[in-house]
Design a protein around this motif. Structure first.
Motif, PDB file in Angstrom:
ATOM      1  N   ILE A 208      -3.688   1.241   3.412  1.00 18.05           N
ATOM      2  CA  ILE A 208      -3.212  -0.039   2.888  1.00 18.05           C
ATOM      3  C   ILE A 208      -3.022   0.037   1.378  1.00 18.05           C
ATOM      4  CG2 ILE A 208      -3.890  -2.436   2.466  1.00 18.05           C
ATOM      5  CD1 ILE A 208      -5.115  -2.483   5.243  1.00 18.05           C
ATOM      6  N   HIS A 209      -4.058   0.484   0.659  1.00 17.37           N
ATOM      7  CA  HIS A 209      -3.952   0.551  -0.799  1.00 17.37           C
ATOM      8  C   HIS A 209      -3.013   1.681  -1.239  1.00 17.37           C
ATOM      9  CE1 HIS A 209      -6.828  -2.561  -1.212  1.00 17.37           C
ATOM     10  NE2 HIS A 209      -7.887  -1.855  -0.847  1.00 17.37           N
ATOM     11  N   GLY A 210      -3.023   2.784  -0.488  1.00 14.12           N
ATOM     12  CA  GLY A 210      -2.106   3.863  -0.820  1.00 14.12           C
ATOM     13  C   GLY A 210      -0.655   3.443  -0.681  1.00 14.12           C
ATOM     14  N   ALA A 211      -0.338   2.678   0.370  1.00 13.20           N
ATOM     15  CA  ALA A 211       1.030   2.183   0.555  1.00 13.20           C
ATOM     16  C   ALA A 211       1.435   1.257  -0.582  1.00 13.20           C
ATOM     17  CB  ALA A 211       1.152   1.470   1.904  1.00 13.20           C
ATOM     18  N   SER A 212       0.499   0.464  -1.089  1.00 12.77           N
ATOM     19  CA  SER A 212       0.802  -0.423  -2.216  1.00 12.77           C
ATOM     20  C   SER A 212       1.154   0.376  -3.468  1.00 12.77           C
ATOM     21  CB  SER A 212      -0.388  -1.345  -2.492  1.00 12.77           C
ATOM     22  OG  SER A 212      -0.646  -2.193  -1.402  1.00 12.77           O
ATOM     23  N   VAL A 213       0.419   1.461  -3.705  1.00 10.53           N
ATOM     24  CA  VAL A 213       0.704   2.304  -4.869  1.00 10.53           C
ATOM     25  C   VAL A 213       2.059   3.001  -4.710  1.00 10.53           C
ATOM     26  CG1 VAL A 213      -0.058   4.313  -6.200  1.00 10.53           C
ATOM     27  CG2 VAL A 213      -1.731   2.650  -5.388  1.00 10.53           C
ATOM     28  N   VAL A 214       2.334   3.511  -3.513  1.00  6.34           N
ATOM     29  CA  VAL A 214       3.616   4.181  -3.263  1.00  6.34           C
ATOM     30  C   VAL A 214       4.768   3.191  -3.412  1.00  6.34           C
ATOM     31  CG1 VAL A 214       5.009   5.361  -1.518  1.00  6.34           C
ATOM     32  CG2 VAL A 214       2.595   5.939  -1.783  1.00  6.34           C
ATOM     33  N   ARG A 215       4.589   1.973  -2.900  1.00 12.05           N
ATOM     34  CA  ARG A 215       5.640   0.949  -3.030  1.00 12.05           C
ATOM     35  C   ARG A 215       5.939   0.675  -4.505  1.00 12.05           C
ATOM     36  NH1 ARG A 215       3.183  -3.296  -0.824  1.00 12.05           N
ATOM     37  NH2 ARG A 215       4.011  -2.996   1.278  1.00 12.05           N
ATOM     38  N   SER A 216       4.901   0.552  -5.309  1.00 18.05           N
ATOM     39  CA  SER A 216       5.092   0.297  -6.730  1.00 18.05           C
ATOM     40  C   SER A 216       5.822   1.457  -7.403  1.00 18.05           C
ATOM     41  CB  SER A 216       3.735   0.065  -7.400  1.00 18.05           C
ATOM     42  OG  SER A 216       3.884  -0.232  -8.762  1.00 18.05           O
ATOM     43  N   ALA A 217       5.453   2.694  -7.048  1.00 19.81           N
ATOM     44  CA  ALA A 217       6.125   3.864  -7.630  1.00 19.81           C
ATOM     45  C   ALA A 217       7.590   3.922  -7.209  1.00 19.81           C
ATOM     46  CB  ALA A 217       5.394   5.137  -7.206  1.00 19.81           C
ATOM     47  N   LEU A 218       7.884   3.542  -5.971  1.00 18.90           N
ATOM     48  CA  LEU A 218       9.281   3.538  -5.510  1.00 18.90           C
ATOM     49  C   LEU A 218      10.097   2.483  -6.243  1.00 18.90           C
ATOM     50  CD1 LEU A 218       8.825   4.054  -1.661  1.00 18.90           C
ATOM     51  CD2 LEU A 218       9.774   5.685  -3.305  1.00 18.90           C
ATOM     52  N   LEU A 219       9.482   1.362  -6.579  1.00 17.15           N
ATOM     53  CA  LEU A 219      10.194   0.341  -7.344  1.00 17.15           C
ATOM     54  C   LEU A 219      10.541   0.850  -8.741  1.00 17.15           C
ATOM     55  CD1 LEU A 219       8.316  -2.942  -6.332  1.00 17.15           C
ATOM     56  CD2 LEU A 219      10.560  -2.144  -5.569  1.00 17.15           C
ATOM     57  N   VAL A 220       9.672   1.681  -9.307  1.00 21.33           N
ATOM     58  CA  VAL A 220       9.998   2.309 -10.591  1.00 21.33           C
ATOM     59  C   VAL A 220      11.189   3.247 -10.428  1.00 21.33           C
ATOM     60  CG1 VAL A 220       9.154   3.824 -12.421  1.00 21.33           C
ATOM     61  CG2 VAL A 220       7.626   2.128 -11.418  1.00 21.33           C
ATOM     62  N   ALA A 221      11.177   4.053  -9.360  1.00 24.58           N
ATOM     63  CA  ALA A 221      12.298   4.963  -9.105  1.00 24.58           C
ATOM     64  C   ALA A 221      13.594   4.190  -8.879  1.00 24.58           C
ATOM     65  CB  ALA A 221      11.984   5.836  -7.887  1.00 24.58           C
ATOM     66  N   MET A 222      13.513   3.063  -8.198  1.00 23.78           N
ATOM     67  CA  MET A 222      14.703   2.244  -7.960  1.00 23.78           C
ATOM     68  C   MET A 222      15.187   1.589  -9.248  1.00 23.78           C
ATOM     69  SD  MET A 222      13.491   0.640  -4.299  1.00 23.78           S
ATOM     70  CE  MET A 222      15.039  -0.079  -3.761  1.00 23.78           C
TER      71      MET A 222
ATOM     72  N   LEU B 202      11.303   2.928   0.847  1.00 27.88           N
ATOM     73  CA  LEU B 202      10.581   1.662   0.681  1.00 27.88           C
ATOM     74  C   LEU B 202      10.320   1.006   2.033  1.00 27.88           C
ATOM     75  CD1 LEU B 202       9.489  -0.394  -1.423  1.00 27.88           C
ATOM     76  CD2 LEU B 202      11.727  -1.518  -1.301  1.00 27.88           C
ATOM     77  N   MET B 203      11.304   1.071   2.941  1.00 25.31           N
ATOM     78  CA  MET B 203      11.122   0.496   4.281  1.00 25.31           C
ATOM     79  C   MET B 203      10.025   1.239   5.051  1.00 25.31           C
ATOM     80  SD  MET B 203      13.354  -2.001   4.413  1.00 25.31           S
ATOM     81  CE  MET B 203      13.125  -2.264   2.648  1.00 25.31           C
ATOM     82  N   VAL B 204       9.973   2.559   4.914  1.00 22.93           N
ATOM     83  CA  VAL B 204       8.926   3.343   5.575  1.00 22.93           C
ATOM     84  C   VAL B 204       7.550   2.939   5.045  1.00 22.93           C
ATOM     85  CG1 VAL B 204       7.978   5.665   5.857  1.00 22.93           C
ATOM     86  CG2 VAL B 204      10.432   5.297   6.100  1.00 22.93           C
ATOM     87  N   THR B 205       7.460   2.773   3.731  1.00 30.17           N
ATOM     88  CA  THR B 205       6.187   2.364   3.126  1.00 30.17           C
ATOM     89  C   THR B 205       5.749   0.997   3.635  1.00 30.17           C
ATOM     90  OG1 THR B 205       6.772   3.612   1.130  1.00 30.17           O
ATOM     91  CG2 THR B 205       4.999   2.002   0.940  1.00 30.17           C
ATOM     92  N   ASP B 206       6.683   0.059   3.738  1.00 34.63           N
ATOM     93  CA  ASP B 206       6.358  -1.280   4.245  1.00 34.63           C
ATOM     94  C   ASP B 206       5.893  -1.224   5.689  1.00 34.63           C
ATOM     95  OD1 ASP B 206       6.964  -2.435   1.829  1.00 34.63           O
ATOM     96  OD2 ASP B 206       8.977  -3.065   2.393  1.00 34.63           O
ATOM     97  N   LEU B 207       6.517  -0.378   6.494  1.00 31.86           N
ATOM     98  CA  LEU B 207       6.101  -0.243   7.894  1.00 31.86           C
ATOM     99  C   LEU B 207       4.691   0.344   7.997  1.00 31.86           C
ATOM    100  CD1 LEU B 207       9.421   1.050   9.538  1.00 31.86           C
ATOM    101  CD2 LEU B 207       8.269  -1.119  10.015  1.00 31.86           C
ATOM    102  N   ILE B 208       4.396   1.355   7.181  1.00 27.84           N
ATOM    103  CA  ILE B 208       3.057   1.961   7.199  1.00 27.84           C
ATOM    104  C   ILE B 208       2.002   0.936   6.793  1.00 27.84           C
ATOM    105  CG2 ILE B 208       1.582   3.674   6.071  1.00 27.84           C
ATOM    106  CD1 ILE B 208       4.031   5.508   5.946  1.00 27.84           C
ATOM    107  N   SER B 209       2.295   0.154   5.767  1.00 28.53           N
ATOM    108  CA  SER B 209       1.350  -0.870   5.313  1.00 28.53           C
ATOM    109  C   SER B 209       1.079  -1.890   6.417  1.00 28.53           C
ATOM    110  CB  SER B 209       1.909  -1.568   4.067  1.00 28.53           C
ATOM    111  OG  SER B 209       1.038  -2.590   3.628  1.00 28.53           O
ATOM    112  N   ALA B 210       2.130  -2.346   7.088  1.00 27.79           N
ATOM    113  CA  ALA B 210       1.959  -3.343   8.153  1.00 27.79           C
ATOM    114  C   ALA B 210       1.217  -2.767   9.348  1.00 27.79           C
ATOM    115  CB  ALA B 210       3.325  -3.876   8.585  1.00 27.79           C
ATOM    116  N   LEU B 211       1.522  -1.521   9.720  1.00 27.04           N
ATOM    117  CA  LEU B 211       0.859  -0.895  10.866  1.00 27.04           C
ATOM    118  C   LEU B 211      -0.611  -0.604  10.578  1.00 27.04           C
ATOM    119  CD1 LEU B 211       3.693   1.541  12.012  1.00 27.04           C
ATOM    120  CD2 LEU B 211       2.878  -0.478  13.230  1.00 27.04           C
ATOM    121  N   ALA B 212      -0.942  -0.371   9.322  1.00 27.32           N
ATOM    122  CA  ALA B 212      -2.350  -0.159   8.959  1.00 27.32           C
ATOM    123  C   ALA B 212      -3.134  -1.459   8.950  1.00 27.32           C
ATOM    124  CB  ALA B 212      -2.444   0.514   7.587  1.00 27.32           C
ATOM    125  N   LEU B 213      -2.455  -2.568   8.677  1.00 32.01           N
ATOM    126  CA  LEU B 213      -3.146  -3.849   8.502  1.00 32.01           C
ATOM    127  C   LEU B 213      -3.147  -4.718   9.753  1.00 32.01           C
ATOM    128  CD1 LEU B 213      -4.369  -6.140   6.686  1.00 32.01           C
ATOM    129  CD2 LEU B 213      -2.014  -6.763   6.138  1.00 32.01           C
TER     130      LEU B 213
END
Length: 308
Positions: A104-118, A66-77
């Protein structure tokens, strides 16, 4: 009216926040502060999880993803947003624009999927604690991460592909980044497939993921209410509290931004843009803070590193 048939040779111009262009320099202060907080907070948690063997458990490995996904989203934006605010440089080629959109949108989808896994991780921890290590092996965590990544790529990749077929009449995007719907509105072609697919992705991701998360927490609550010990009940709820707060921080701004963008026609444009940035940045800023406050292991390891 200029018409651009080949998007590969097209350059868009990001306007920034409509109506607040004169305040861009001041707005750069909170944006740059959030960027710094994201890099430090997510980077610190990611460093702790990867370097401390005691944190190599399924829950913390999913947190690291989840932290990696957040970093990718911020670095893209944020680098392009700050470049726009500081130097008034909003030019971005179509290919770079579509690439930014994908990440940006891909990171949002991955973040949501990781929240399901969590959520599944918390379900097993509360409802099947004796089988936790058996069910949630490291290989399963790896597969869950790959599924989340594949979901983001498969759902978002059609967006830039569909945009490449369009003819664009306008190139000034009233936004701080290449949001899908903002770019679609620049086209003078028939954009109904783009709009329908964008709405499908939002409903599919948010609706289905929230359904799975709600189902997991329904089973967790069913288990908690049958616990005989008050201490056991408190411990079970406490193990889910951090994840529950992260869910609120992620989905509430997302739903609010999506609804106002499509139905809030009386809301000023700058409010739409600020909300669109907020739903992307707020989870990345608050996730490490929430887990740092709620998870004793992370607090202890962070204090240990600081003492060193």
């Amino acid at each position: 009216m200029l018409i651009f048939n080949h998007s590969s040779f097209l350059t868009f111009t990001l306007m920034g926040i409509p109506g607040l262009q004169s305040q861009h320099l001041w707005l750069s202060l909170p944006f740059s502060s959030m960027f710094l907080a994201i890099l430090i907070g997510n980077g610190a948690v990611l460093f702790l999880v990867t370097t401390e063997p005691t944190l190599h458990t399924p829950m913390y490995l999913l947190l690291a993803l989840l932290m990696v996904t957040d970093l990718i989203s911020a670095l893209a934006l944020l680098p392009k947003v700050l470049c726009l605010f500081w130097f008034n440089d909003g030019n971005i080629t179509a290919n770079a624009c579509f690439t930014q959109m994908f990440f940006i949108h891909g990171a949002s989808v991955v973040r949501s999927a990781l929240l399901v896994a969590m959520a599944f991780d918390r379900f097993v921890a509360v409802c099947e604690p004796l089988r936790y290590n058996t069910i949630l092996s490291h290989s399963l965590v790896g597969r869950l991460g790959l599924v989340a990544l594949a979901k983001g790529v498969i759902l978002i990749l059609p967006m830039p592909i569909l945009l490449h077929r369009l003819t664009f009449c306008r190139v000034v995007i009233p936004h701080t980044y290449c949001d899908h719907m903002a770019v679609v509105k620049m086209a003078c072609d028939h954009t109904r497939p783009n709009r329908i697919y964008g709405l499908f992705v939002i409903l599919f991701v948010v609706g289905l993921d929230l359904l799975f998360i709600g189902f997991s927490y329904g089973l967790i609550l069913q288990t908690v209410v049958h616990l005989n010990s008050r201490d056991a009940t408190y411990k079970a709820l406490n193990t889910c509290s951090a994840h529950f707060f992260v869910i609120l921080v992620t989905y509430v701004p997302l739903l609010f931004s999506s609804l106002t963008y499509r139905f809030g026609h009386n809301i000023p444009p700058h409010a739409h843009i600020l909300l669109a940035n907020l739903y992307l940045l707020l989870p990345s800023v608050l996730n490490p803070i929430i887990y740092g406050i709620k998870m004793k292991e992370i607090r202890d390891k962070m204090a240990k590193c600081l003492c060193r």
